[in-house]
Design a protein around this motif. Structure first.
Motif, PDB file in Angstrom:
ATOM      1  N   ALA A 206      25.882  35.515  17.916  1.00  0.00           N
ATOM      2  CA  ALA A 206      24.903  36.535  17.614  1.00  0.00           C
ATOM      3  C   ALA A 206      23.577  36.134  17.963  1.00  0.00           C
ATOM      4  CB  ALA A 206      24.980  36.939  16.139  1.00  0.00           C
ATOM      5  N   ARG A 207      23.351  34.831  18.477  1.00  0.00           N
ATOM      6  CA  ARG A 207      21.892  34.676  18.796  1.00  0.00           C
ATOM      7  C   ARG A 207      21.563  34.919  20.030  1.00  0.00           C
ATOM      8  NH1 ARG A 207      21.877  27.857  17.311  1.00  0.00           N
ATOM      9  NH2 ARG A 207      22.223  28.233  14.843  1.00  0.00           N
ATOM     10  N   ASP A 208      20.442  35.685  20.371  1.00  0.00           N
ATOM     11  CA  ASP A 208      20.081  36.275  21.464  1.00  0.00           C
ATOM     12  C   ASP A 208      18.804  35.872  22.054  1.00  0.00           C
ATOM     13  OD1 ASP A 208      18.033  37.323  19.701  1.00  0.00           O
ATOM     14  OD2 ASP A 208      18.424  39.390  19.756  1.00  0.00           O
ATOM     15  N   ALA A 209      18.304  34.792  21.445  1.00  0.00           N
ATOM     16  CA  ALA A 209      17.110  34.070  22.238  1.00  0.00           C
ATOM     17  C   ALA A 209      17.525  33.506  23.407  1.00  0.00           C
ATOM     18  CB  ALA A 209      16.506  32.787  21.250  1.00  0.00           C
ATOM     19  N   LEU A 210      16.617  33.549  24.350  1.00  0.00           N
ATOM     20  CA  LEU A 210      16.781  32.953  25.677  1.00  0.00           C
ATOM     21  C   LEU A 210      17.315  31.402  25.836  1.00  0.00           C
ATOM     22  CD1 LEU A 210      17.010  33.247  28.957  1.00  0.00           C
ATOM     23  CD2 LEU A 210      14.312  32.830  28.673  1.00  0.00           C
ATOM     24  N   GLN A 211      16.355  30.644  24.742  1.00  0.00           N
ATOM     25  CA  GLN A 211      16.893  29.360  24.806  1.00  0.00           C
ATOM     26  C   GLN A 211      18.230  29.107  24.412  1.00  0.00           C
ATOM     27  OE1 GLN A 211      14.862  26.906  26.075  1.00  0.00           O
ATOM     28  NE2 GLN A 211      16.665  25.624  25.956  1.00  0.00           N
ATOM     29  N   ASP A 212      18.749  29.730  23.425  1.00  0.00           N
ATOM     30  CA  ASP A 212      20.357  29.878  23.042  1.00  0.00           C
ATOM     31  C   ASP A 212      21.150  29.852  24.106  1.00  0.00           C
ATOM     32  OD1 ASP A 212      19.659  29.313  20.250  1.00  0.00           O
ATOM     33  OD2 ASP A 212      19.190  31.296  19.835  1.00  0.00           O
ATOM     34  N   LYS A 213      20.878  30.927  24.979  1.00  0.00           N
ATOM     35  CA  LYS A 213      21.603  31.127  26.100  1.00  0.00           C
ATOM     36  C   LYS A 213      21.822  29.935  27.145  1.00  0.00           C
ATOM     37  CE  LYS A 213      20.733  36.150  25.956  1.00  0.00           C
ATOM     38  NZ  LYS A 213      20.500  37.508  26.785  1.00  0.00           N
ATOM     39  N   VAL A 214      20.382  29.347  27.358  1.00  0.00           N
ATOM     40  CA  VAL A 214      20.144  28.368  28.174  1.00  0.00           C
ATOM     41  C   VAL A 214      20.913  27.221  27.661  1.00  0.00           C
ATOM     42  CG1 VAL A 214      18.638  26.514  29.048  1.00  0.00           C
ATOM     43  CG2 VAL A 214      17.978  29.082  29.197  1.00  0.00           C
ATOM     44  N   ASP A 215      20.952  26.922  26.345  1.00  0.00           N
ATOM     45  CA  ASP A 215      21.625  25.748  25.534  1.00  0.00           C
ATOM     46  C   ASP A 215      23.063  25.928  25.852  1.00  0.00           C
ATOM     47  OD1 ASP A 215      19.221  24.765  24.820  1.00  0.00           O
ATOM     48  OD2 ASP A 215      19.456  25.471  22.620  1.00  0.00           O
ATOM     49  N   GLY A 216      23.551  27.124  25.601  1.00  0.00           N
ATOM     50  CA  GLY A 216      25.014  27.340  25.674  1.00  0.00           C
ATOM     51  C   GLY A 216      25.504  27.066  27.124  1.00  0.00           C
ATOM     52  N   LEU A 217      24.824  27.515  28.218  1.00  0.00           N
ATOM     53  CA  LEU A 217      25.120  27.348  29.605  1.00  0.00           C
ATOM     54  C   LEU A 217      25.129  25.785  29.968  1.00  0.00           C
ATOM     55  CD1 LEU A 217      23.971  30.796  30.953  1.00  0.00           C
ATOM     56  CD2 LEU A 217      26.270  30.156  30.564  1.00  0.00           C
ATOM     57  N   GLU A 218      24.121  25.178  29.526  1.00  0.00           N
ATOM     58  CA  GLU A 218      23.868  23.962  29.949  1.00  0.00           C
ATOM     59  C   GLU A 218      24.645  23.006  29.642  1.00  0.00           C
ATOM     60  OE1 GLU A 218      19.683  23.106  29.574  1.00  0.00           O
ATOM     61  OE2 GLU A 218      19.232  23.794  31.479  1.00  0.00           O
ATOM     62  N   ALA A 219      25.381  23.388  28.176  1.00  0.00           N
ATOM     63  CA  ALA A 219      26.239  22.478  27.557  1.00  0.00           C
ATOM     64  C   ALA A 219      27.450  22.597  28.257  1.00  0.00           C
ATOM     65  CB  ALA A 219      26.423  22.850  25.938  1.00  0.00           C
ATOM     66  N   GLY A 220      27.977  23.547  28.917  1.00  0.00           N
ATOM     67  CA  GLY A 220      29.156  23.682  29.796  1.00  0.00           C
ATOM     68  C   GLY A 220      29.915  25.107  29.662  1.00  0.00           C
ATOM     69  N   ALA A 221      29.270  25.968  28.995  1.00  0.00           N
ATOM     70  CA  ALA A 221      29.937  27.377  28.759  1.00  0.00           C
ATOM     71  C   ALA A 221      29.901  27.777  30.187  1.00  0.00           C
ATOM     72  CB  ALA A 221      29.358  28.175  27.853  1.00  0.00           C
ATOM     73  N   ASP A 222      30.757  28.597  30.569  1.00  0.00           N
ATOM     74  CA  ASP A 222      30.972  29.286  31.895  1.00  0.00           C
ATOM     75  C   ASP A 222      30.483  30.874  31.947  1.00  0.00           C
ATOM     76  OD1 ASP A 222      32.893  27.474  33.743  1.00  0.00           O
ATOM     77  OD2 ASP A 222      33.641  27.393  31.774  1.00  0.00           O
ATOM     78  N   ASP A 223      30.315  31.261  30.567  1.00  0.00           N
ATOM     79  CA  ASP A 223      29.841  32.654  30.540  1.00  0.00           C
ATOM     80  C   ASP A 223      29.339  32.611  28.866  1.00  0.00           C
ATOM     81  OD1 ASP A 223      28.922  34.991  30.822  1.00  0.00           O
ATOM     82  OD2 ASP A 223      30.819  35.952  31.298  1.00  0.00           O
ATOM     83  N   TYR A 224      28.689  33.851  28.600  1.00  0.00           N
ATOM     84  CA  TYR A 224      27.941  34.007  27.350  1.00  0.00           C
ATOM     85  C   TYR A 224      27.862  35.463  26.903  1.00  0.00           C
ATOM     86  CZ  TYR A 224      24.456  32.289  24.049  1.00  0.00           C
ATOM     87  OH  TYR A 224      23.601  31.822  22.716  1.00  0.00           O
TER      88      TYR A 224
END
Length: 223
Positions: free
Chosen positions: A79-97
């Motif tokens: 539910a987190r829509d901040a840009l940094q949250d997306k960046v954190d998830g993708l950089e941690a290893g997620a393939d999609d968000y």
């Protein structure tokens, strides 16, 4: 296709499980991060859908350890829509968000896109002689005529077609088609194979299932 779902919202999880089952996925559902970690350690999954924040932590912590343990694609729900949250998830290893709330059709489309990537398992259309299987629509045909199969029969057919000409053991079938909490009778695999074989023969499929006693099953095309 076997999927791990980490989601602690009961109502949302029920909707997702129903839709995923109808779309051909075998779903293992957990509500805690430690349970997801345990499942990934012992199970073989084609894809994982992880809620970002669950009662015992942040899925990013699990993603950071994926190099050491699992290699399936990961779609992160949040539910987190901040840009940094997306960046954190993708950089941690997620393939999609994917942001909550979302439409199930979008989730399904993203999963299929992930599974069409190189080195993953999902193709678009599988063909063997006059037998064909369309993975997006979960439909099978013999000679252009629909082949009516149950959800689990479709899953077995897909598994065998992806390994055409190769032996598939009972253990592999059980792991791919049944979740951890599914009750499995002693002859469940044999009964499922028998039902699918009978329908292929009745439809005059050029592809047939062969039993290698004590080893497993193989789909081979005689045309």
């Amino acid at each position: 296709m076997r999927l791990l779902l980490l989601e602690d919202e009961t109502d949302l999880a029920a909707i997702l499980i129903k839709g995923l089952h109808e779309s051909g996925f075998t779903v293992d559902h957990v509500t805690r991060l430690d349970a997801a970690e345990d499942a990934l350690a012992v199970g073989s999954f084609d894809v994982a859908v992880l809620d970002r924040i669950v009662p015992d932590g942040d899925s990013i912590d699990l993603l950071k350890g994926r190099i050491a343990g699992f290699g399936c694609p990961v779609l992160l729900l949040t539910a987190r829509d901040a840009l940094q949250d997306k960046v954190d998830g993708l950089e941690a290893g997620a393939d999609d968000y994917l942001l909550k709330p979302f439409h199930f059709d979008e989730l399904l489309a993203r999963l299929r896109a992930l599974l069409r990537r190189p080195n993953t398992a999902l193709g678009v259309r599988l063909v063997s002689g006059n037998l064909s299987f369309d993975t997006p629509t979960r439909t099978a045909e013999v000679g252009g005529s629909p082949l009516v199969l149950s959800r689990r029969e479709l899953a077995l057919l897909e598994l065998l077609m992806r390994r055409m000409g190769r032996v598939v053991t009972k253990d592999v079938i059980e792991s791919a088609l049944y979740a951890f909490d599914d009750e499995l009778g002693s002859n469940a695999i044999e009964v499922l194979v028998h039902r699918l074989r009978r329908k292929l023969v009745s439809a005059e499929s050029s592809a047939a299932i062969h039993t290698l006693r004590g080893i497993g099953y193989m789909l081979d095309d005689a045309s």
